[in-house]
Design a protein around this motif. Structure first.
Motif, PDB file in Angstrom:
ATOM      1  N   PHE A 412       0.805  -1.143   0.085  1.00 26.27           N
ATOM      2  CA  PHE A 412      -0.112   0.061   0.146  1.00 26.27           C
ATOM      3  C   PHE A 412       0.960   1.032  -0.130  1.00 26.27           C
ATOM      4  N   ALA A 413       0.666   2.006  -0.951  1.00 23.01           N
ATOM      5  CA  ALA A 413       1.715   3.299  -1.307  1.00 23.01           C
ATOM      6  C   ALA A 413       2.910   2.859  -1.166  1.00 23.01           C
ATOM      7  N   THR A 414       3.702   3.565   0.127  1.00 24.79           N
ATOM      8  CA  THR A 414       5.207   3.410   0.077  1.00 24.79           C
ATOM      9  C   THR A 414       5.477   2.352   1.218  1.00 24.79           C
ATOM     10  N   SER A 415       4.695   1.371   1.445  1.00 27.36           N
ATOM     11  CA  SER A 415       4.858   0.261   2.478  1.00 27.36           C
ATOM     12  C   SER A 415       5.896  -0.557   1.865  1.00 27.36           C
ATOM     13  N   THR A 416       6.547  -1.379   3.084  1.00 24.70           N
ATOM     14  CA  THR A 416       7.872  -2.267   2.763  1.00 24.70           C
ATOM     15  C   THR A 416       7.453  -3.663   3.398  1.00 24.70           C
ATOM     16  N   GLY A 417       6.287  -3.762   3.909  1.00 27.34           N
ATOM     17  CA  GLY A 417       5.716  -5.128   4.283  1.00 27.34           C
ATOM     18  C   GLY A 417       4.553  -4.485   5.735  1.00 27.34           C
ATOM     19  N   GLU A 418       4.253  -5.727   6.312  1.00 32.35           N
ATOM     20  CA  GLU A 418       3.336  -5.282   7.120  1.00 32.35           C
ATOM     21  C   GLU A 418       4.097  -4.625   8.645  1.00 32.35           C
ATOM     22  N   LEU A 419       3.560  -4.098   9.377  1.00 32.66           N
ATOM     23  CA  LEU A 419       4.277  -3.463  10.407  1.00 32.66           C
ATOM     24  C   LEU A 419       4.848  -4.067  11.357  1.00 32.66           C
ATOM     25  N   LYS A 420       6.066  -3.983  11.689  1.00 36.83           N
ATOM     26  CA  LYS A 420       6.738  -5.064  12.728  1.00 36.83           C
ATOM     27  C   LYS A 420       6.285  -4.942  14.013  1.00 36.83           C
ATOM     28  N   GLY A 421       6.025  -6.109  14.567  1.00 40.03           N
ATOM     29  CA  GLY A 421       5.584  -6.031  16.189  1.00 40.03           C
ATOM     30  C   GLY A 421       4.061  -6.033  16.352  1.00 40.03           C
ATOM     31  N   LEU A 422       3.484  -5.842  15.213  1.00 38.08           N
ATOM     32  CA  LEU A 422       1.947  -5.836  15.124  1.00 38.08           C
ATOM     33  C   LEU A 422       1.477  -7.303  15.042  1.00 38.08           C
ATOM     34  N   VAL A 423       0.918  -7.858  16.045  1.00 43.26           N
ATOM     35  CA  VAL A 423       0.497  -9.291  15.712  1.00 43.26           C
ATOM     36  C   VAL A 423      -0.996  -9.753  15.837  1.00 43.26           C
ATOM     37  N   ARG A 424      -1.204 -10.464  14.790  1.00 44.30           N
ATOM     38  CA  ARG A 424      -2.651 -11.085  14.579  1.00 44.30           C
ATOM     39  C   ARG A 424      -3.179 -11.944  15.981  1.00 44.30           C
ATOM     40  N   LYS A 425      -4.355 -12.053  16.345  1.00 45.56           N
ATOM     41  CA  LYS A 425      -4.924 -12.737  17.379  1.00 45.56           C
ATOM     42  C   LYS A 425      -4.676 -14.332  16.614  1.00 45.56           C
TER      43      LYS A 425
END
Length: 426
Positions: A412-425
């Protein structure tokens, strides 16, 4: 690559593609993607983006320490009862987005705005969600502003979506049925809209035969947007005769000299919209400048945000900003209090973001943006502290939000991957 939506309880990876000769094709739903003992149908997922035109004073917001053991900051101390329901992100911003207040347009699109970098904006996070999933509700999305019609919500073609800036008009749109005459007129307009799309579409096809390949690509992209509009017209027509939900009296008038009170008025109606499933994707941009009804505040919001480290202004600003944070927190609490059955509440299925285009309003700095992110299918209760000098791309959080909805965007836009440390349940 275009997005697609796949059942999220898959046994086979949701990101399974067929690749060959440079082509990438997403698989249809296969039996191998469904567990032997299927889980209950997933409840609808929602997103609410709240943006503050004047930011938040970093030293009062950013906690000490990181991870689960962080020490809450001044603004976060009143939020400890919901500490495990939100994540604090520091040291993040939108790469390539500069210009102080002019970065307002990129809050949810993360589109770089340097001169020459792009000629127009790109689709905002909420509108990308609504494009793929908004057809399931009467309103594919709601775009709101506490003061003006300006918004940080943009279409795929880079056009700003004007915001609703009157709580009573918003309430009427959501919960007051149109008269029979108005419903008939809406139906006629939708029918007229479809016939116009048909005519324009035929003209576009004729043009494609007369122009070069480069122009044909442009026409094809435009024609695609025409088809999408046509589909949206058809979708809207199906709602014209359906009664709107009944929720009681219109909201009380908000105090225009209390920016937090105006914000609460909009969030109160937003809560009703989510409870009645009238929409699932919503943005609220807070631009109200009046704050003198707040005890201890004598100047306007904009002037206080440009405090120049003046202690008296900072003290007044702290009162204003604490009220703004508290209003957001109360909205999160209300979502959590609304039970949906099966042991779930509305916050479990609603992502709620608080952010801004400014990290430091006094110096018009667009780095180190304020970010509080609550709810949804994520584990919270952490401070994700990134480098304040070399920021983490905030679009990485947006990508995580999209994928949590089942939208398999590669970026998405200038993303480089998903946010580090944000964990899904789970």
């Amino acid at each position: 690559m275009k997005s697609f939506h796949i059942h999220t309880g898959a046994a086979l990876s949701r990101r399974t593609f067929l690749r060959g000769a440079g082509a990438v094709m997403g698989l249809p739903l296969l039996e191998a993607m469904t567990p032997a003992f299927s889980a209950p149908a997933r409840t609808p997922q929602r997103f609410v983006g709240v943006s503050l035109y004047l930011g938040l004073h970093g030293p009062n917001l950013t906690p000490k320490g990181s991870g689960r053991d962080y020490t809450p900051s001044r603004y976060l101390r009143p939020l400890q009862d919901i500490r495990d329901d939100f994540t604090v992100v520091s040291g993040s911003s939108h790469p390539g987005v500069v210009g102080g207040h002019t970065a307002e347009s990129s809050i949810f699109s993360a589109c770089p705005n340097q001169r020459g970098a792009t000629t127009r904006n790109t689709i905002s996070l909420d509108q990308l969600m609504a494009k793929h999933l908004g057809h399931e509700t009467r309103f594919p999305s709601l775009v709101l502003n506490t003061g003006t019609e300006k918004s940080p919500s943009y279409t795929e073609n880079g056009a700003m979506i004007p915001a609703i800036n009157d709580p009573r008009k918003l309430f009427a749109s959501l919960f007051v049925d149109d008269s029979p005459q108005a419903r008939k007129r809406k139906g006629e307009l939708l029918q007229d809209g479809k016939s116009i799309m048909d005519i324009v579409g035929e003209e576009a096809k004729a043009l494609e035969r007369e122009v070069g390949s480069g122009d044909r690509e442009k026409l094809d992209a435009w024609f695609t947007s025409v088809r999408e509009l046509e589909q949206r017209l058809e979708m809207n027509e199906s709602w014209v005769e359906r009664p709107k939900p009944k929720v009681g009296k219109p909201p009380r008038p908000a105090d225009p000299n209390n920016a937090a009170d105006v914000k609460r008025a909009f969030l109160d109606i937003a809560l009703l919209a989510l409870k009645t499933d009238s929409t699932r994707f919503l943005t609220l941009h807070c631009t109200t400048n009046g704050v003198r009804s707040l005890d201890g505040v004598e100047e306007n919001y904009h002037g206080l945000s440009h405090h120049g480290r003046d202690e008296d202004k900072l003290e007044q600003l702290t009162i204003v900003e604490q009220a703004m944070v508290n209003a957001w927190a109360d909205f999160v609490r209300e979502l959590k209090a609304h039970e949906q059955g099966r042991g779930r509440n509305l916050l479990d299925d609603t992502m709620v973001l608080l952010t801004s285009n400014l990290g430091n309003a006094s110096s018009h700095d667009n780095k180190n943006l304020p970010v509080l992110f609550a709810g949804g299918s994520f584990e919270h209760g952490r401070h994700l502290a990134f480098n304040p000098k070399d920021n983490e791309p905030l679009p990485n959080l947006y990508l995580s939000a999209l994928r949590s909805l089942g939208l398999q965007e590669e970026r998405f836009a200038t993303s480089t991957g998903e946010l580090k440390g944000l964990v899904r349940k789970g």
